[in-house]
Design an enzyme around this catalytic site. Structure first.
Site, PDB file in Angstrom:
ATOM      1  N   HIS A 123     -15.772   8.954  -8.412  1.00 45.62           N
ATOM      2  CA  HIS A 123     -16.065   7.757  -8.594  1.00 45.62           C
ATOM      3  C   HIS A 123     -15.233   7.306  -9.911  1.00 45.62           C
ATOM      4  O   HIS A 123     -15.877   6.939 -10.978  1.00 45.62           O
ATOM      5  CB  HIS A 123     -17.292   7.464  -9.039  1.00 45.62           C
ATOM      6  CG  HIS A 123     -18.246   7.776  -7.710  1.00 45.62           C
ATOM      7  ND1 HIS A 123     -19.709   8.105  -8.032  1.00 45.62           N
ATOM      8  CD2 HIS A 123     -18.049   7.962  -6.409  1.00 45.62           C
ATOM      9  CE1 HIS A 123     -20.217   8.234  -6.445  1.00 45.62           C
ATOM     10  NE2 HIS A 123     -19.167   8.125  -5.744  1.00 45.62           N
ATOM     11  N   GLU A 176       0.948  -1.138  -0.148  1.00 47.82           N
ATOM     12  CA  GLU A 176      -0.007   0.045  -0.027  1.00 47.82           C
ATOM     13  C   GLU A 176       0.932   1.224   0.050  1.00 47.82           C
ATOM     14  O   GLU A 176       1.714   1.527   0.835  1.00 47.82           O
ATOM     15  CB  GLU A 176      -0.975  -0.057   1.204  1.00 47.82           C
ATOM     16  CG  GLU A 176      -1.747   1.210   1.615  1.00 47.82           C
ATOM     17  CD  GLU A 176      -2.600   1.825   0.324  1.00 47.82           C
ATOM     18  OE1 GLU A 176      -3.322   0.985  -0.229  1.00 47.82           O
ATOM     19  OE2 GLU A 176      -2.266   2.973  -0.146  1.00 47.82           O
ATOM     20  N   ASN A 201     -23.598   4.879  -6.732  1.00 52.03           N
ATOM     21  CA  ASN A 201     -22.108   5.072  -5.888  1.00 52.03           C
ATOM     22  C   ASN A 201     -21.698   3.432  -6.136  1.00 52.03           C
ATOM     23  O   ASN A 201     -22.117   2.414  -5.738  1.00 52.03           O
ATOM     24  CB  ASN A 201     -22.249   5.318  -4.326  1.00 52.03           C
ATOM     25  CG  ASN A 201     -23.262   6.481  -4.416  1.00 52.03           C
ATOM     26  OD1 ASN A 201     -24.648   6.475  -4.594  1.00 52.03           O
ATOM     27  ND2 ASN A 201     -22.646   7.677  -3.756  1.00 52.03           N
ATOM     28  N   ASN A 212     -14.342   7.983   1.772  1.00 54.41           N
ATOM     29  CA  ASN A 212     -15.555   8.124   1.162  1.00 54.41           C
ATOM     30  C   ASN A 212     -17.013   8.427   2.078  1.00 54.41           C
ATOM     31  O   ASN A 212     -16.530   8.452   3.314  1.00 54.41           O
ATOM     32  CB  ASN A 212     -15.865   7.036   0.327  1.00 54.41           C
ATOM     33  CG  ASN A 212     -16.068   5.646   1.080  1.00 54.41           C
ATOM     34  OD1 ASN A 212     -16.393   5.670   1.807  1.00 54.41           O
ATOM     35  ND2 ASN A 212     -15.697   4.556   0.126  1.00 54.41           N
ATOM     36  N   VAL A 226       4.392   0.178  -5.770  1.00 55.97           N
ATOM     37  CA  VAL A 226       4.623  -0.557  -6.877  1.00 55.97           C
ATOM     38  C   VAL A 226       4.878   0.326  -8.070  1.00 55.97           C
ATOM     39  O   VAL A 226       4.108   0.859  -8.270  1.00 55.97           O
ATOM     40  CB  VAL A 226       3.647  -1.984  -7.013  1.00 55.97           C
ATOM     41  CG1 VAL A 226       3.934  -2.626  -8.255  1.00 55.97           C
ATOM     42  CG2 VAL A 226       3.581  -2.725  -5.934  1.00 55.97           C
ATOM     43  N   GLU A 273     -27.382  12.034  -5.219  1.00 56.02           N
ATOM     44  CA  GLU A 273     -27.198  11.809  -3.617  1.00 56.02           C
ATOM     45  C   GLU A 273     -27.551  13.527  -3.046  1.00 56.02           C
ATOM     46  O   GLU A 273     -26.985  14.448  -3.344  1.00 56.02           O
ATOM     47  CB  GLU A 273     -25.758  11.693  -3.496  1.00 56.02           C
ATOM     48  CG  GLU A 273     -25.399  11.780  -2.058  1.00 56.02           C
ATOM     49  CD  GLU A 273     -23.723  11.351  -2.215  1.00 56.02           C
ATOM     50  OE1 GLU A 273     -23.217  10.687  -3.061  1.00 56.02           O
ATOM     51  OE2 GLU A 273     -23.082  11.837  -1.292  1.00 56.02           O
TER      52      GLU A 273
HETATM   53  C1  LIG Z   1     -14.565  11.907  -1.466  1.00 57.38           C
HETATM   54  C2  LIG Z   1     -14.969  10.372  -1.984  1.00 57.38           C
HETATM   55  C3  LIG Z   1     -16.403  10.008  -1.425  1.00 57.38           C
HETATM   56  C4  LIG Z   1     -16.670   8.591  -2.081  1.00 57.38           C
HETATM   57  N1  LIG Z   1     -17.880   8.289  -1.643  1.00 57.38           N
HETATM   58  C5  LIG Z   1     -18.450   7.130  -1.743  1.00 57.38           C
HETATM   59  C6  LIG Z   1     -19.681   6.562  -1.429  1.00 57.38           C
HETATM   60  O1  LIG Z   1     -20.202   7.402  -0.556  1.00 57.38           O
HETATM   61  N2  LIG Z   1     -20.226   5.641  -1.858  1.00 57.38           N
HETATM   62  C7  LIG Z   1     -19.341   4.704  -2.712  1.00 57.38           C
HETATM   63  O2  LIG Z   1     -19.879   3.482  -3.250  1.00 57.38           O
HETATM   64  N3  LIG Z   1     -18.314   5.242  -3.202  1.00 57.38           N
HETATM   65  C8  LIG Z   1     -17.769   6.089  -2.892  1.00 57.38           C
HETATM   66  N4  LIG Z   1     -16.495   6.781  -3.335  1.00 57.38           N
HETATM   67  C9  LIG Z   1     -15.666   5.956  -4.230  1.00 57.38           C
HETATM   68  C10 LIG Z   1     -15.330   4.801  -3.571  1.00 57.38           C
HETATM   69  O3  LIG Z   1     -14.473   5.030  -2.399  1.00 57.38           O
HETATM   70  C11 LIG Z   1     -14.364   4.107  -4.624  1.00 57.38           C
HETATM   71  O4  LIG Z   1     -14.976   3.611  -5.655  1.00 57.38           O
HETATM   72  C12 LIG Z   1     -13.537   2.891  -4.162  1.00 57.38           C
HETATM   73  O5  LIG Z   1     -12.624   3.069  -3.062  1.00 57.38           O
HETATM   74  C13 LIG Z   1     -12.565   1.881  -5.147  1.00 57.38           C
HETATM   75  O6  LIG Z   1     -12.145   0.994  -4.766  1.00 57.38           O
HETATM   76  P1  LIG Z   1     -10.988   0.176  -5.378  1.00 57.38           P
HETATM   77  O7  LIG Z   1     -10.888  -1.192  -4.640  1.00 57.38           O
HETATM   78  O8  LIG Z   1     -11.346   0.094  -6.674  1.00 57.38           O
HETATM   79  O9  LIG Z   1      -9.679   1.061  -5.215  1.00 57.38           O
HETATM   80  P2  LIG Z   1      -9.347   1.831  -3.943  1.00 57.38           P
HETATM   81  O10 LIG Z   1     -10.256   1.973  -2.804  1.00 57.38           O
HETATM   82  O11 LIG Z   1      -9.216   3.504  -4.413  1.00 57.38           O
HETATM   83  O12 LIG Z   1      -7.923   1.376  -3.399  1.00 57.38           O
HETATM   84  C14 LIG Z   1      -6.854   1.465  -4.201  1.00 57.38           C
HETATM   85  C15 LIG Z   1      -5.575   1.340  -3.250  1.00 57.38           C
HETATM   86  O13 LIG Z   1      -4.322   0.957  -3.957  1.00 57.38           O
HETATM   87  C16 LIG Z   1      -3.273   1.997  -3.552  1.00 57.38           C
HETATM   88  N5  LIG Z   1      -2.274   2.321  -4.603  1.00 57.38           N
HETATM   89  C17 LIG Z   1      -2.512   2.910  -5.761  1.00 57.38           C
HETATM   90  N6  LIG Z   1      -1.709   2.791  -6.571  1.00 57.38           N
HETATM   91  C18 LIG Z   1      -0.667   2.073  -5.783  1.00 57.38           C
HETATM   92  C19 LIG Z   1       0.639   1.424  -6.342  1.00 57.38           C
HETATM   93  N7  LIG Z   1       1.335   1.586  -7.313  1.00 57.38           N
HETATM   94  N8  LIG Z   1       1.395   0.911  -5.267  1.00 57.38           N
HETATM   95  C20 LIG Z   1       0.671   0.430  -3.928  1.00 57.38           C
HETATM   96  N9  LIG Z   1      -0.521   0.845  -3.784  1.00 57.38           N
HETATM   97  C21 LIG Z   1      -1.190   1.655  -4.665  1.00 57.38           C
HETATM   98  C22 LIG Z   1      -4.145   3.340  -3.154  1.00 57.38           C
HETATM   99  O14 LIG Z   1      -3.292   4.020  -2.189  1.00 57.38           O
HETATM  100  C23 LIG Z   1      -5.247   2.791  -2.530  1.00 57.38           C
HETATM  101  O15 LIG Z   1      -5.177   2.460  -1.167  1.00 57.38           O
HETATM  102  C24 LIG Z   1     -15.886   7.969  -2.985  1.00 57.38           C
HETATM  103  C25 LIG Z   1     -14.623   8.334  -3.306  1.00 57.38           C
HETATM  104  C26 LIG Z   1     -14.294   9.652  -2.650  1.00 57.38           C
HETATM  105  C27 LIG Z   1     -12.718  10.058  -3.000  1.00 57.38           C
END
Ligand SMILES: Cc1cc2nc3c(=O)[nH]c(=O)nc-3n(C[C@H](O)[C@H](O)[C@H](O)COP(=O)(O)OP(=O)(O)OC[C@H]3O[C@@H](n4cnc5c(N)ncnc54)[C@H](O)[C@@H]3O)c2cc1C
Length: 536
Positions: A477, A75, A515, A153, A284, A392
């Site tokens: 998103h 991470e 969402n 989020n 990474v 929302e």
């Molecule tokens: C302000 C905000 C409010 C939101 N509100 C909502 C909501 O109410 N409901 C909803 O459904 N969605 C919401 N979302 C969207 C939701 O959080 C995302 O869709 C979701 O987190 C995506 O999941 P994921 O597993 O694709 O990746 P992520 O949760 O983005 O996780 C990816 C992880 O990989 C890590 N990473 C990236 N590149 C590397 C690398 N090269 N090496 C090591 N680590 C790395 C990042 O630091 C991160 O921790 C919101 C987003 C934000 C920003």
């Protein structure tokens, strides 16, 4: 040198350097908090390496560990498990500080202005929790740290309407998703519903009740939506019997209490197996074949963003779970630079913003939305079928009465962008055009033009600049870039390489109609079940 002594040396270097370059004792203390407890060592060989600790990565880690596989998670952000000097792990939305932004020297608040005046401020550069990542035509907000987006989020945990699912993930069986994987995801995420009797009377949801009144007077369907925030805790916050988080406006930079982020759900369960290790402040940068395994290059970061050490490890299988942008950027670079040349031509394509646009409305003086607003949204206006928008009803937790109604709309914006490698800058570009947001604005206007006309109200023009109505510069998103059944097979196995998988929002082709995190989690549950059954 043993792995242990190497990592101790590197950690020593991290904290010493942070003391030197940091801007004071707060930074130095926080640098210690960001140290990885048991970081992966140079030269290690692991069976499974998961890049990222968001929704996709957490599901993969838990299910693989339960199947008896040791998992190393990597991470780039911090652990977020240690309080700062103010006794809190996370900064409040109303007073962003060094913890709030990923390597920025000035905040980049999604609502940049109030009464037309800019509200951003200088902060020390630090590996903070919210990344406002700028591409030429769009700002993409993402969570950084253990838990990914779940840290920052709003917790809205929305399962799309089944009638819309065919357009969201066309190659996936709706029967399986609605019969098995959506329920499984909702249970593991700790999704719960607000007590409607409480919601009807409590001061902190007055803004949502005003949102309902205006929606219904214009004939729109209004719906309460589930959330992962512990609604019983919020009741106690409101009653003043426990420390406040949502009711104190905490959101965007973390919630100190109440929110069931992944650290408290999937990742807690994964760690409890004893088979999952997380290396924090590790990023990474490369994955390339090495015999029957993969060679993975990882940079260990200091809290000022500089590189403390570079490690090379071997992994038999690699799960890309760096989020839509993180996974797309990595794979686009690795294909273009020859590290993974056999990836197919779909890598980087099909990226969308889930149609996000924001807007505020100015209410009449007799329609206050309340000075106390919980940061956790529970309500939406559904005009998807007729107008292509699901809005929302969002809080504006300023601590004062603003007479504003605020909305984050998800729209059926059809535009899709592509990531590409830019050899002159050594970066990955995204070709999203600012003008492409107009399609989303037009869909959101099917709701808000009507409400304004019914209520005799107008749009706020002071929240995103001076005289700027639409928050059309950003998305919360990001989705797509490594689309399921195109860049991968129908379960996320990357085309061209056995043992490489994508398992995050990059698989979802640009839009979920609501969402996205419940869909990302449920899809990851579906895919990892198949992968464990057939590939391990
Ligand atoms: C302000 C905000 C409010 C939101 N509100 C909502 C909501 O109410 N409901 C909803 O459904 N969605 C919401 N979302 C969207 C939701 O959080 C995302 O869709 C979701 O987190 C995506 O999941 P994921 O597993 O694709 O990746 P992520 O949760 O983005 O996780 C990816 C992880 O990989 C890590 N990473 C990236 N590149 C590397 C690398 N090269 N090496 C090591 N680590 C790395 C990042 O630091 C991160 O921790 C919101 C987003 C934000 C920003």
């Amino acid at each position: 040198m043993t792995k242990t002594s190497l990592s101790h040396n590197v950690l020593g270097q991290v904290s010493r350097r942070s003391f030197i370059v940091g801007t004071g004792s707060i930074i130095a203390t926080a640098a210690l908090a960001g140290r990885a407890a048991a970081a992966i060592g140079d030269g290690a060989h692991v069976p499974v390496l998961v890049i990222g600790t968001g929704y996709g990565g957490s599901v993969a880690a838990l299910r693989l560990a339960q199947a008896g596989v040791n998992v190393q998670m990597v991470e780039m952000g911090m652990a977020w498990d240690t309080p700062g000097t103010d006794g809190k792990i996370f900064a409040n939305t109303k007073s962003p500080d060094y913890r709030s932004y990923w390597l920025r020297t000035r905040t980049k608040q999604p609502i940049s202005n109030f009464l037309g005046f800019p509200i951003d401020k200088d902060i020390p550069k630090y590996t903070g929790i919210l990344d406002a990542e700028e591409f030429s035509g769009i700002m993409v907000y993402q969570g950084r740290g253990v838990g990914g987006g779940s840290l920052v989020n709003g917790g809205m945990a929305v399962t799309p309407k089944r009638e819309n699912f065919g357009a969201i993930l066309p190659s996936v069986s709706a029967d399986e998703m609605y019969g098995t994987y959506y329920p499984r995801a909702n249970t593991e995420l700790g999704v719960n519903n607000v007590d409607t009797a409480w919601w009807e009377t409590v001061d902190c949801y007055q803004y949502a009740r005003v949102g309902r009144k205006h929606a219904q007077r214009s004939g729109f369907a209004f719906t309460l939506v589930p959330n992962v925030y512990d609604m019983n805790y919020m009741k106690q916050e409101s009653a003043g019997t426990v420390p406040k988080s949502a009711v104190d406006g905490e959101i965007l930079y973390g919630n100190n209490y109440g929110k069931k982020s992944l650290q408290k759900t999937y990742l807690a369960k994964a760690k409890a197996t004893g088979r999952v290790t997380i290396s924090t402040l590790h990023r990474v940068t490369s994955v390339t074949p090495a015999g029957s395994s993969y060679s993975v290059v990882i940079e260990q970061l200091n809290t000022d963003g500089s590189v403390a050490a570079t490690k090379t490890v071997l992994a038999d299988k690699v799960f890309f779970a760096a989020g839509s942008v993180g996974t797309s950027k990595l794979l686009t670079k690795l294909k273009a630079t020859g590290a993974l040349p056999n990836l197919n031509g779909e890598i980087g394509k099909g990226w969308g913003d889930n149609g996000n646009v924001m807007v505020g409305r100015a209410n009449h003086i007799w329609d206050p939305t309340g000075s106390v607003q919980t940061s956790i949204p529970t309500a939406g206006i559904d005009n998807w079928a007729a107008g292509g928008a699901f809005a929302e009803v969002a809080p504006l937790p300023t601590g004062i009465e603003t007479w504003a109604s605020f909305y984050l709309s998800i729209t059926k914006n059809p535009n899709r962008a592509q990531f590409s490698w830019n050899p002159s800058t050594n970066t990955v570009d995204l070709n999203w055009q600012t003008a492409w947001k107009q399609a989303g604005i037009d869909m959101a206007k099917t709701i808000f033009d009507k409400i304004n006309s019914t209520e005799g109200t107008i749009y706020r023009t002071d929240l995103f600049g001076a005289y700027k109505t639409w928050g059309d510069h950003l998305t919360y998103h990001p989705l797509g870039g490594v689309v399921l059944n195109k860049a991968t097979d129908n379960y996320g196995r990357l085309a061209g390489y056995s043992g490489l998988y994508a398992i995050d929002g990059s698989l979802v082709p640009g839009n979920t109609s609501v969402n996205p995190f419940v869909t990302i989690t449920a899809l990851a549950e579906r895919n990892i079940e198949k992968i464990i059954a057939t590939d391990l």
